[in-house]
Design a protein around this motif. Structure first.
Motif, PDB file in Angstrom:
ATOM      1  N   GLU A 319      11.449  37.157  40.173  1.00 55.46           N
ATOM      2  CA  GLU A 319      10.879  35.855  39.825  1.00 55.46           C
ATOM      3  C   GLU A 319      11.086  34.904  40.995  1.00 55.46           C
ATOM      4  N   VAL A 320      10.249  33.884  41.061  1.00 56.46           N
ATOM      5  CA  VAL A 320      10.355  32.918  42.156  1.00 56.46           C
ATOM      6  C   VAL A 320      11.656  32.135  41.996  1.00 56.46           C
ATOM      7  N   PRO A 321      12.574  32.224  42.976  1.00 58.21           N
ATOM      8  CA  PRO A 321      13.863  31.512  42.835  1.00 58.21           C
ATOM      9  C   PRO A 321      13.662  30.002  42.847  1.00 58.21           C
ATOM     10  N   THR A 322      14.399  29.333  41.983  1.00 57.13           N
ATOM     11  CA  THR A 322      14.300  27.875  41.886  1.00 57.13           C
ATOM     12  C   THR A 322      15.439  27.158  42.617  1.00 57.13           C
ATOM     13  N   ALA A 323      16.522  27.865  42.886  1.00 58.96           N
ATOM     14  CA  ALA A 323      17.671  27.266  43.584  1.00 58.96           C
ATOM     15  C   ALA A 323      17.950  28.092  44.827  1.00 58.96           C
ATOM     16  N   PRO A 324      18.290  27.445  45.927  1.00 59.77           N
ATOM     17  CA  PRO A 324      18.544  28.187  47.167  1.00 59.77           C
ATOM     18  C   PRO A 324      19.795  29.046  47.053  1.00 59.77           C
ATOM     19  N   TYR A 325      19.731  30.221  47.671  1.00 63.16           N
ATOM     20  CA  TYR A 325      20.903  31.082  47.765  1.00 63.16           C
ATOM     21  C   TYR A 325      21.900  30.512  48.772  1.00 63.16           C
ATOM     22  N   PHE A 326      21.366  29.887  49.819  1.00 61.18           N
ATOM     23  CA  PHE A 326      22.189  29.255  50.847  1.00 61.18           C
ATOM     24  C   PHE A 326      21.432  28.047  51.383  1.00 61.18           C
ATOM     25  N   PRO A 327      22.116  26.939  51.635  1.00 63.29           N
ATOM     26  CA  PRO A 327      23.559  26.717  51.451  1.00 63.29           C
ATOM     27  C   PRO A 327      23.907  26.323  50.009  1.00 63.29           C
ATOM     28  N   VAL A 328      25.155  26.607  49.636  1.00 58.93           N
ATOM     29  CA  VAL A 328      25.689  26.151  48.350  1.00 58.93           C
ATOM     30  C   VAL A 328      26.594  24.947  48.647  1.00 58.93           C
ATOM     31  N   PRO A 329      26.127  23.733  48.355  1.00 62.62           N
ATOM     32  CA  PRO A 329      26.881  22.535  48.771  1.00 62.62           C
ATOM     33  C   PRO A 329      28.339  22.537  48.332  1.00 62.62           C
ATOM     34  N   SER A 330      28.596  22.941  47.087  1.00 62.52           N
ATOM     35  CA  SER A 330      29.980  22.883  46.607  1.00 62.52           C
ATOM     36  C   SER A 330      30.888  23.792  47.420  1.00 62.52           C
ATOM     37  N   LEU A 331      30.415  25.013  47.719  1.00 63.37           N
ATOM     38  CA  LEU A 331      31.235  25.935  48.499  1.00 63.37           C
ATOM     39  C   LEU A 331      31.403  25.466  49.935  1.00 63.37           C
ATOM     40  N   ILE A 332      30.329  24.954  50.527  1.00 65.79           N
ATOM     41  CA  ILE A 332      30.412  24.515  51.919  1.00 65.79           C
ATOM     42  C   ILE A 332      31.326  23.300  52.052  1.00 65.79           C
ATOM     43  N   ILE A 333      31.193  22.349  51.136  1.00 68.55           N
ATOM     44  CA  ILE A 333      32.052  21.160  51.200  1.00 68.55           C
ATOM     45  C   ILE A 333      33.510  21.544  50.967  1.00 68.55           C
ATOM     46  N   ALA A 334      33.724  22.435  49.973  1.00 70.53           N
ATOM     47  CA  ALA A 334      35.100  22.896  49.738  1.00 70.53           C
ATOM     48  C   ALA A 334      35.643  23.645  50.956  1.00 70.53           C
TER      49      ALA A 334
END
Length: 611
Positions: A319-334
């Motif tokens: 299915e057409v993805p609705t959310a990006p696989y990368f970047p994940v803001p929470s993981l990157i900020i953490a």
């Protein structure tokens, strides 16, 4: 009385002290690192991941295969791994490129001009919603910058290479964006496609899955043609199966057929064709052969039907993805927060290792091999704001840590094994601003409080701070006038109000060349004249590494105290000062660690006010 800090191993308290000292650095690095991570998470190109799944059939049956051949075709691990290689082969991916016309996409066919495709994507992104909305705009930020930079350095393109070469380039790009895997012994194969366009990612994943199913059926049909040719070469499909298929029923029927054929062969020489036994054997043989033919036809029909089915089937379309696989803001900020925290800790440790400023008496003992007489804490900033100078502070707060430290210096000035004090005690420091005047005043006032006849001599002719601190007006009756022969010793002695027993000799103004005045006979006569009349004579001298004035006093002093400023004087500077004192054979009694900021005061402004 204050106790000197002992040299000890690093513990929790030392770590907390380090954090307090480097708190600004810690906060700055962590905030900056986390902010950069947040900015990257917002502006980094977005990658979307689409996943499709196909399942390999456990058996792959060919219509004219023998039973051993059928068994060998059961999907073992190596066969399944081979199918994974097929999915990532350039021939198969070439089909994907052709089906989706990726050869005309500049992102896959890099020989094409990317401007057209960039404009198309920009116009598409402006009308998109959901996943390709605001996130797409921020995700293309870096991509647009890279494209602009490339366009600046790109030369005019020549003629395009052959189509086959362009197709190979597109296949290579597709290969870099896909991943094919299976788990353990499972026959389910997962096809993962990562791309910055969610629609295209899903389209490629679904194209790979559907094309693989079609390709598996084509491969089966090709094998069927080959097996049919073999069957014809051996007498037809039925004869081929009759000889090679070894299913249990057929094996039994063929055994019965063989037995009947032997019986007929044995009876034929002695009995005629119409003999009842011969007729019975012939009837049984015909029945068995009909059964064999029927079973072979059934098997042949089943195999034909099975051969018409593909070797794999699609169980899940992407299915057409609705959310990006990368970047994940929470993981990157953490991750940015944790990484910047670790970096800040390393920087603090490195700076602390490179920081040789004196912070405890153990450092002093290690360098000078002499004791630290006292650690003098700072005076609260509110008392300085209230115009409390050192004498007033000691008078109003005789039980303060500062007053206790000054009494510690006074006790340390006694000659060991006696009740007598060293007569002439000189205070000096390595560099200006380390607190010699403060310590000299404190010792003088402590001696007076103990009933000692005390003389305080200000030989720092560069600053003249003693008279100012005691609020004395020396005018013309000053040390410099005496050294110039304009007045006598008795005339330059000044009484200090409210401190009975304390006399002061101080200059009236700064001198440009004080060394000339100190290197005179009158200077030596001064100490000879005052020695008999006082119990203790305290001399405030300038820094030993800045000027040579302190060296003129060393031969006349019974003891020299070196003042060290906490968190200011470095180990190298202290070692140089000690070397200078040894060169003049100064009788170094010990050191005083001044301006020590205690833990209770580190969050408040503190100062000793006087150099």
């Amino acid at each position: 009385m204050p106790v000197d800090e002992q040299h000890r191993m690093v513990g929790l308290r030392e770590i907390l002290d380090l954090v307090r000292r480097r708190l600004v650095l810690l906060i700055s690095v962590v905030v900056l690192g986390t902010a950069l991570a947040a900015a990257y998470a917002h502006y980094a190109p977005k990658s979307y991941r689409a996943i499709s799944m196909v399942v390999l059939e456990r058996t792959d049956t060919r219509p004219f295969a023998s039973e051993p051949d059928l068994k060998s075709l059961e999907r073992d691990r190596s066969a399944a791994d081979t199918e994974l290689d097929v999915l990532t082969s350039r021939i198969f991916l070439g089909r994907v490129v052709d089906k989706l016309d990726l050869i005309n996409d500049p992102e896959f066919n890099t020989y094409l001009d990317p401007d057209t495709n960039a404009n198309d994507k920009a116009s598409g992104a402006s009308g998109a919603s959901g996943a390709s909305g605001a996130s797409g705009a921020s995700g293309n930020f870096f991509s647009n910058i890279v494209a602009k930079v490339k366009s600046l350095f790109a030369s005019d393109q020549g003629p395009l290479p052959p189509v086959s070469k362009q197709r190979d380039r597109a296949i290579t790009k597709v290969f870099s964006k896909i991943a094919v895997a299976r788990t353990g012994e499972s026959l389910a194969v997962t096809v993962t496609v990562t791309h910055d366009d969610p629609d295209l990612a899903a389209a490629i994943a679904n194209a790979i899955a559907s094309l693989y199913v079609e390709a598996s059926l084509e491969f089966k049909r090709d094998d069927r043609v080959a097996d049919s040719a073999r069957a014809v070469a051996t007498g037809g499909a039925v004869a081929f199966l009759r000889e090679r298929v070894t299913q249990p029923l057929l094996v039994t029927l063929r055994g019965e057929e063989a037995q009947l054929l032997r019986e007929r062969a044995e009876l034929a020489p002695s009995l005629g064709k119409n003999h009842p036994k011969m007729l019975n054997v012939e009837a049984e043989l015909a029945s068995v052969q009909r059964m064999i033919g029927t079973e072979i036809q059934r098997i042949l029909l089943d195999l034909e039907n099975e051969a018409a089915k593909p070797s794999a089937r699609v169980v899940s379309l992407a299915e057409v993805p609705t959310a990006p696989y990368f970047p994940v803001p929470s993981l990157i900020i953490a991750g940015g927060f944790v990484g910047s925290s670790v970096l800040a800790a390393l920087l603090m440790i490195m700076l602390e290792a490179a920081d040789t400023r004196i912070r405890d008496s153990g450092q002093i003992r290690r360098i000078l091999r002499t004791p630290n007489l006292a650690s003098v804490p700072t005076v609260a900033a509110k008392d300085i704001k209230n115009n409390l100078n050192i004498p007033e502070y000691l008078m109003r707060r005789p039980q303060s840590p500062f007053a206790e430290a000054m009494r510690s210096i006074y006790v340390a000035c006694r000659i060991p094994g006696t009740d007598r004090l060293h007569k002439v005690i000189s205070f000096t420091s390595s560099l200006p601003g380390e607190g010699t005047t403060t310590c000299a005043l404190g010792l003088a006032l402590s001696a007076v409080a103990d009933g000692q006849r005390t003389l305080l001599v200000d030989l720092d002719l560069h600053h003249c701070e003693v008279a100012k601190a005691l609020k004395l007006e020396v005018n013309d009756l000053s040390l410099d006038r005496y050294l110039q022969g304009e007045c006598s010793v008795s005339e330059v002695l000044h009484k200090v109000p409210n401190w009975h027993g304390l006399d002061v000799i101080a200059p009236s103004q700064r001198q440009k060349e004080p060394g000339i005045l100190l290197n005179s006979s009158r200077f030596r006569e001064l100490f000879q004249a005052v020695r008999p009349h006082y119990d203790i004579i305290i001399v405030d001298t300038p820094p030993i590494l800045s000027v040579e004035d302190a060296n003129w006093v060393s031969p006349l002093a019974d003891a020299v105290i070196l003042v060290v400023s906490w968190a200011s004087t470095t180990e190298d500077v202290l070692a140089k000062a000690a070397t200078r004192l040894r060169m003049t054979q100064a009788p170094l009694l010990g050191t005083v660690l001044n301006n020590v900021v205690t833990r209770a005061k580190r969050r408040k402004g503190t100062s000793n006010g006087i150099a």
